[in-house]
Structure formats: structure tokens, C-alpha cells
Design a protein around this motif. Structure first.
Motif, short mmCIF file in Angstrom:
data_model
loop_
_atom_site.label_atom_id
_atom_site.label_comp_id
_atom_site.label_asym_id
_atom_site.label_seq_id
_atom_site.Cartn_x
_atom_site.Cartn_y
_atom_site.Cartn_z
N ARG A 41 30.27 95.95 56.69
CA ARG A 41 29.86 97.06 56.32
C ARG A 41 29.17 97.86 55.25
N GLU A 42 28.59 97.41 54.12
CA GLU A 42 27.46 98.08 52.96
C GLU A 42 26.02 98.28 53.59
N ASP A 43 26.09 96.98 55.04
CA ASP A 43 24.92 97.21 55.20
C ASP A 43 24.32 98.55 56.44
N GLY A 44 25.92 99.01 56.35
CA GLY A 44 26.03 100.34 57.74
C GLY A 44 26.65 99.10 59.57
N GLY A 45 27.02 98.31 59.37
CA GLY A 45 27.51 97.93 60.46
C GLY A 45 29.02 97.81 60.80
N THR A 46 29.64 97.49 61.83
CA THR A 46 31.11 96.58 61.49
C THR A 46 31.38 95.95 62.60
N PRO A 47 32.09 94.89 61.40
CA PRO A 47 31.90 93.60 61.62
C PRO A 47 32.91 93.33 63.43
N PRO A 48 33.17 92.01 63.15
CA PRO A 48 33.73 91.95 64.50
C PRO A 48 35.16 91.47 64.75
N PRO A 49 35.58 92.71 65.93
CA PRO A 49 37.13 91.90 65.49
C PRO A 49 37.84 90.51 64.60
N LEU A 50 39.04 90.78 64.23
CA LEU A 50 39.54 89.64 63.57
C LEU A 50 41.13 88.73 64.87
N HIS A 51 40.39 87.75 64.85
CA HIS A 51 41.15 86.70 65.46
C HIS A 51 43.00 87.23 64.71
N PRO A 52 44.06 86.84 65.87
CA PRO A 52 45.23 87.34 65.00
C PRO A 52 45.78 86.74 64.04
N ASP A 53 45.43 85.44 63.80
CA ASP A 53 45.47 84.40 63.28
C ASP A 53 45.16 84.91 61.59
N LEU A 54 44.11 85.73 61.74
CA LEU A 54 43.41 85.88 60.30
C LEU A 54 43.94 87.31 60.06
N HIS A 55 45.46 88.09 61.21
CA HIS A 55 45.25 89.59 60.25
C HIS A 55 45.97 89.76 58.47
N GLY A 56 45.99 90.51 58.45
CA GLY A 56 45.97 90.87 56.95
C GLY A 56 44.68 90.41 55.65
#
Length: 226
Positions: free
Chosen positions: A199-214
Motif C-alpha cells: 500500500r505504501e508503494d502505491g499498490g493494492t495487496p492481493p486478496p486474503l484467504h478467508p482463513d486469515l480474515h481479520g
């Protein structure tokens, strides 16, 4: 088949067109080799490309394989690779079937493996080091997978502790559960760091797996990401 040639220096005016021809010849040779290995005719391959939404006529494929085609668009390489059940990069750098290649016109030939690493950004010398965004995405992939694996191992160890037959077995299982839980927490922290950098470098992170929600309040709704 190889893209290699004797490097004669930057003053060789024929170097660039010869290099282009070599790249095209390497791709064409690997397309032909894989097509025959799969028992496909040129028409079969043309049909497979059409099924993928990007028709490449049989005569175009035949002209490419024989060296009569003057151009080779990148979109064709992508579709041909999928139709041949391989990766586009392995048409450019056919590991095990090409020994040495030139990555650029004015460079000396190098191994196909080193050329492939250069193309994917994994070569340590690329622009003085790996691209930071690429490194962050690789870290994201690694830590997401590691966090999920460690969490599953912790759950299994807790189950073993609950069902242990002796106090000793219960204690050993609980130690394992604590270890895996700590490992999962470590990788979740590193995953947060990777996402913050992206995010700091101007990008969008990949989607998270549902196991890692939160773990990332800024993330969109998590979705399956295998």
C-alpha cells in the motif's frame, strides 16, 4: 535449438534483427516440439487457440514453425502456451531443450535458466536488486501460505492434546500446539508488513484467504485465494 550466437560487440549493426529472429525461432521450435509431443496437428492447435478466444489460423502456425512468419505477437505466445499446456515463459526459454540464449541483443549468451530468472525478476542483478513490489508480493504469498499451514498444525496439535492417553503425551502435544501457534502469529505479522508495504508503494495487496480474515482491517472482503 538455441538462441545463442557469437557476440561481436555493440557496433554490430546486424545484432538486433538477428536477435529478434533468434527469439522467434526459439518460440517457433518449442511450439512445434510441444505440439508434436502432445500428438496435435497444426489444425488441432489452431482449434485449441480458437477455443480460447484468440484464433490463430493453421497456416499462421505453419508459417511460424517454418520461419516464414515475420512477426510473433505477445498475445499469440500467451494463447499458444495455454493451448500447449505450458507457461509462456517456457516457450521463450525452453528449459531442457535450449542450452544458451541472449536475453537482449547486445548481451552475451547465458543459460536458459539464468535468462528465465532474469525475465521473472528473480535474478539478483536485476536493476541492482529484485524489484521491491515483486519482493513484497512474493513475501505475501509465502507468509500467507505459511500462516495457514502453521494454524492447521496448531489445531491438530491441540486435538492431540485433548485426546492424549497420558499426561506426557498431552504435554508434548500442547508444546507443539504452542510452537505452531507462535509460528502462525509470526507469519501473520510478516503478512501484515508485506501488505502495508504494498500500500505504501502505491499498490493494492492481493486478496486474503478467508482463513486469515481479520488480520488486515483495510482489506476488502476476503475471498478464496489459492
Amino acid at each position: 535449438m538455441t538462441q545463442s550466437r557469437n557476440h561481436t560487440g555493440p557496433d554490430d549493426e546486424d545484432d538486433v534483427p538477428e536477435w529478434v529472429d533468434q527469439v522467434m525461432a526459439t518460440v517457433a521450435a518449442e511450439v512445434r516440439r510441444r505440439r508434436k509431443e502432445m500428438g496435435m496437428s497444426a489444425q488441432d492447435l489452431a482449434d485449441a487457440c480458437a477455443e480460447r478466444g484468440h484464433p490463430i489460423p493453421r497456416n499462421v502456425i505453419a508459417n511460424m514453425e517454418s520461419g516464414r512468419r515475420a512477426t510473433l505477437p505477445l498475445v499469440d505466445v500467451i494463447v499458444l502456451a495455454d493451448a500447449l499446456e505450458t507457461s509462456p515463459i517456457l516457450l521463450l526459454y525452453p528449459l531442457g531443450h535450449t542450452d544458451r540464449v541472449q536475453t537482449l541483443p547486445l548481451t552475451d549468451p547465458e543459460s536458459a535458466w539464468d535468462a528465465l530468472l532474469w525475465f521473472t525478476g528473480e535474478a539478483s542483478g536485476l536493476l541492482g536488486g529484485e524489484d521491491p513490489m515483486l519482493r513484497a508480493f512474493r513475501a505475501h504469498q509465502y507468509h500467507q501460505a505459511a500462516a495457514r499451514t502453521a494454524a492447521r498444525d496448531a489445531d491438530h496439535a491441540r486435538w492431540e492434546a485433548r485426546t492424549a492417553n497420558t499426561p506426557e503425551e498431552r504435554e508434548d502435544a500442547q508444546r507443539s500446539a504452542d510452537h505452531y501457534a507462535a509460528t502462525a502469529a509470526h507469519h501473520r505479522d510478516r503478512l501484515r508488513t508485506a501488505r502495508a508495504f504494498i500500500r505504501e508503494d502505491g499498490g493494492t495487496p492481493p486478496p486474503l484467504h478467508p482463513d486469515l480474515h481479520g488480520i488486515d482491517p483495510e482489506a476488502d472482503d476476503p475471498e478464496e485465494h489459492l
